[in-house]
Design a protein around this motif. Structure first.
Motif, PDB file in Angstrom:
ATOM      1  N   UNK A  79       8.209   3.190  13.865  1.00 45.62           N
ATOM      2  CA  UNK A  79       7.548   2.287  12.919  1.00 45.62           C
ATOM      3  C   UNK A  79       7.142   3.003  11.639  1.00 45.62           C
ATOM      4  N   UNK A  80       6.843   4.312  11.739  1.00 39.66           N
ATOM      5  CA  UNK A  80       6.528   5.119  10.551  1.00 39.66           C
ATOM      6  C   UNK A  80       7.809   5.408   9.774  1.00 39.66           C
TER       7      UNK A  80
ATOM      8  N   UNK B 100       0.863  -1.171   0.000  1.00 37.49           N
ATOM      9  CA  UNK B 100       0.000   0.000   0.000  1.00 37.49           C
ATOM     10  C   UNK B 100       0.907   1.231   0.000  1.00 37.49           C
ATOM     11  N   UNK B 101       0.961   1.937  -1.129  1.00 39.40           N
ATOM     12  CA  UNK B 101       1.988   2.953  -1.371  1.00 39.40           C
ATOM     13  C   UNK B 101       1.396   4.349  -1.432  1.00 39.40           C
TER      14      UNK B 101
ATOM     15  N   UNK C 247      -1.383   3.793   8.005  1.00 43.72           N
ATOM     16  CA  UNK C 247      -2.024   2.708   7.245  1.00 43.72           C
ATOM     17  C   UNK C 247      -1.263   2.336   5.972  1.00 43.72           C
ATOM     18  N   UNK C 248      -0.228   3.134   5.623  1.00 44.24           N
ATOM     19  CA  UNK C 248       0.549   2.845   4.417  1.00 44.24           C
ATOM     20  C   UNK C 248       1.742   1.953   4.754  1.00 44.24           C
ATOM     21  N   UNK C 249       2.080   1.084   3.805  1.00 41.27           N
ATOM     22  CA  UNK C 249       3.228   0.184   3.985  1.00 41.27           C
ATOM     23  C   UNK C 249       4.503   0.746   3.367  1.00 41.27           C
TER      24      UNK C 249
ATOM     25  N   UNK D 236      -1.937  16.859   2.210  1.00 38.20           N
ATOM     26  CA  UNK D 236      -0.923  16.473   3.194  1.00 38.20           C
ATOM     27  C   UNK D 236      -1.494  16.382   4.611  1.00 38.20           C
ATOM     28  N   UNK D 237      -2.382  17.288   4.983  1.00 34.53           N
ATOM     29  CA  UNK D 237      -2.963  17.239   6.330  1.00 34.53           C
ATOM     30  C   UNK D 237      -3.683  15.915   6.572  1.00 34.53           C
ATOM     31  N   UNK D 238      -4.394  15.453   5.549  1.00 36.74           N
ATOM     32  CA  UNK D 238      -5.113  14.182   5.673  1.00 36.74           C
ATOM     33  C   UNK D 238      -4.132  13.016   5.715  1.00 36.74           C
ATOM     34  N   UNK D 239      -3.059  13.093   4.926  1.00 35.61           N
ATOM     35  CA  UNK D 239      -2.048  12.030   4.942  1.00 35.61           C
ATOM     36  C   UNK D 239      -1.471  11.862   6.342  1.00 35.61           C
TER      37      UNK D 239
END
Length: 438
Positions: A91-92, A13-14, A71-73, A62-65
């Protein structure tokens, strides 16, 4: 290499974070090389996101990201996006990659990486020029304005990729080039990294992940760099010091650009070419045909008997001092730019010792601070505080003696007034050429 990259991105998930030059190149690769893949793109500029028109792209600001980043891999971050202040969980951070790191991991041929606070572009370009003249299959990319992914069509085992690598690109790197060059270390980009230590740590990734068979080339005469390296675990590659006083197999007097600092850049470039098997005489010959890069001690024009030089790349005091030394005919210096709170005391003390300087023209914001410091130090020569580059160029034409030179070397960044140092340099050149036309 394309197949390896397809496998790397497959099933993950990119999100592509940032639509600068590298971000756009990543989006282009994903759309063209992995046709069935859905992926997310994020940017702080809504208009940049709206320009993307493909059903495979999910667009979020970006604010939503930042609210849903966990949740992104795979987070492919553009170099210009600062994260030091965000306090990401480890972990991020483990999920964040850069295009440069991906490229270094998968390029099938030899990689040469160049970093340093100053001289990266000139040294990278010199290496490329030498190897090209020597008949090597060589390509240039990275921070010099060519995203690494734009080199993908040329990937093969005999191809050499020369990459200029900034601290922004190296910060999240977990791979290093086979031949790594660290030119110097000044106080730079502290507003991005947060501290000098973090800036130096990011730079150190140029060699931190090498194998014992790789080469790490550095300048032991650069005090800040030497002290930092001594404070760290030894680099794993083969250490090759480049010393200005050491004997060189190459005739550096044939270098076609001025300045002692450029001779040091040429020493680094020559060491790479020798490592790759290029004969010393061929390197010397190739040095003579290298003409330098824009905005780096670039001769603009001679107007009314005064020669004007554009050194807009100068964003730290050390670069300005090197520029003054490189142009013996300099009598006027235009200096000043964005104030990052850097201590300018030593710089001003050095300016007081430069006998040939007759006039300093001081631009906001740092120029004005320099002016007040110089007055406190008893500087007796011409000092002019100006509000614009237009005013500075006009004064330079009035106060520089005929037969001598004016150097525009700001010793500071340009972001308070210009998009980048290139825009600032183009503005200076246009003002000088207007003088010529009038």
């Amino acid at each position: 290499m394309i197949d390896s990259l397809r496998h790397f991105f497959s099933g993950k998930k990119t999100v592509v974070w940032g639509l600068g030059a590298e971000g756009k190149a990543t989006v282009e690769f994903l759309l063209n090389s992995i046709p069935g893949k859905l992926f997310t793109v994020s940017d702080r500029d809504p208009q940049a996101l709206q320009s993307l028109d493909d059903p495979r792209i999910i667009k979020i600001e970006e604010k939503e990201l930042l609210r849903q980043i966990d949740r992104f891999e795979l987070i492919v971050k553009s170099p210009g996006i600062r994260t030091a202040h965000l306090g990401f969980d480890p972990s991020i951070k483990e999920k964040i990659v850069t295009q440069a790191d991906i490229f270094l991991s998968f390029w099938p041929g030899k990689t040469v990486g160049v970093t340093g606070s100053k001289g990266k572009s000139t040294t990278s370009s010199l290496i490329y020029h030498l190897l090209k003249e020597g008949g090597f299959k060589v390509y240039l990319g990275g921070n010099i304005g060519i995203p690494p992914f734009h080199l993908l069509p040329f990937a093969d085992e005999k191809a050499i990729a020369v990459l200029e690598l900034s601290s922004y690109q190296l910060e999240y790197c977990k791979h290093s080039p086979a031949i790594a060059l660290w030119l110097n270390l000044f106080h730079e980009h502290l507003n991005y990294h947060g501290s000098f230590e973090d800036y130096a740590q990011a730079k150190s990734h140029i060699g931190r992940f090498q194998s014992p068979k790789d080469y790490f080339i550095y300048d032991p005469g650069d005090q800040a760099l030497e002290l930092f390296l001594l404070s760290q675990e030894k680099m794993p590659g083969i250490l090759l010091p480049v010393e200005e006083k050491g004997r060189s197999q190459v005739d550096l007097s044939r270098l076609g650009i001025p300045g002692r600092h450029n001779k040091k850049n040429a020493l680094f470039a020559a060491r790479v070419a020798l490592l790759l098997g290029m004969p010393a005489e061929a390197i010397s010959e190739a040095l003579s045909s290298f003409r330098g890069l824009p905005h780096r001690l670039e001769y603009v024009a001679t107007v009314g008997g005064i020669s004007y030089y554009n050194d807009s790349i100068s964003t730290v005091p050390e670069a300005t001092l090197a520029g003054i030394e490189a142009i013996p005919s300099v009598r006027t210096l235009i200096v000043g730019g964005q104030d990052r709170g850097v201590d300018l005391g030593l710089f001003c003390a050095r300016l007081c010792t430069v006998q040939k300087l007759e006039t300093l023209i001081l631009l906001p914001d740092t120029g004005w601070r320099i002016g007040f410091l110089l007055k406190e130090m008893g500087f007796k020569k011409n000092l002019f505080l100006v509000k614009s580059l237009e005013e500075a160029v006009e004064l330079a034409g009035r106060y520089t003696p005929k037969g001598y030179s004016c150097l525009f070397s700001p010793a500071a960044p340009s972001y308070h007034l210009y998009l980048n140092f290139e825009k600032r340099g183009e503005h200076f050149k246009s003002l000088v050429l207007q003088l010529k036309q009038s």
